[in-house]
Design a protein around this motif. Sequence first.
Motif: not given
Length: 65
Positions: A14-26, A9-12, A53-61
């Motif tokens: 957005a979460k993936i993009k946030a985790l890729l951007k804000e963490t060092d998780w693989n 989903t688009a929500s997932e 086209e989906v933007a990352p959500c907040s890391l908290q989300e």
Amino acid sequence: MRKSSPKLTASEAAKIKALLKETDWNHAQIAAHLGGMNQGRISEVKTGKRFSEVAPCSLQEAMKP
């Protein structure tokens, strides 16, 4: 018959993009955090093949289960 994986989903995405951007998780760690998702879906989101086209959500989300 092969069992198909759940639709991404688009929500997932957005979460993936946030985790890729804000963490060092693989990819494996992100996939596990999101409920055992296929690592290939993480890669597709990262490279823009899906949900470009989906933007990352907040890391908290993104950290919510």
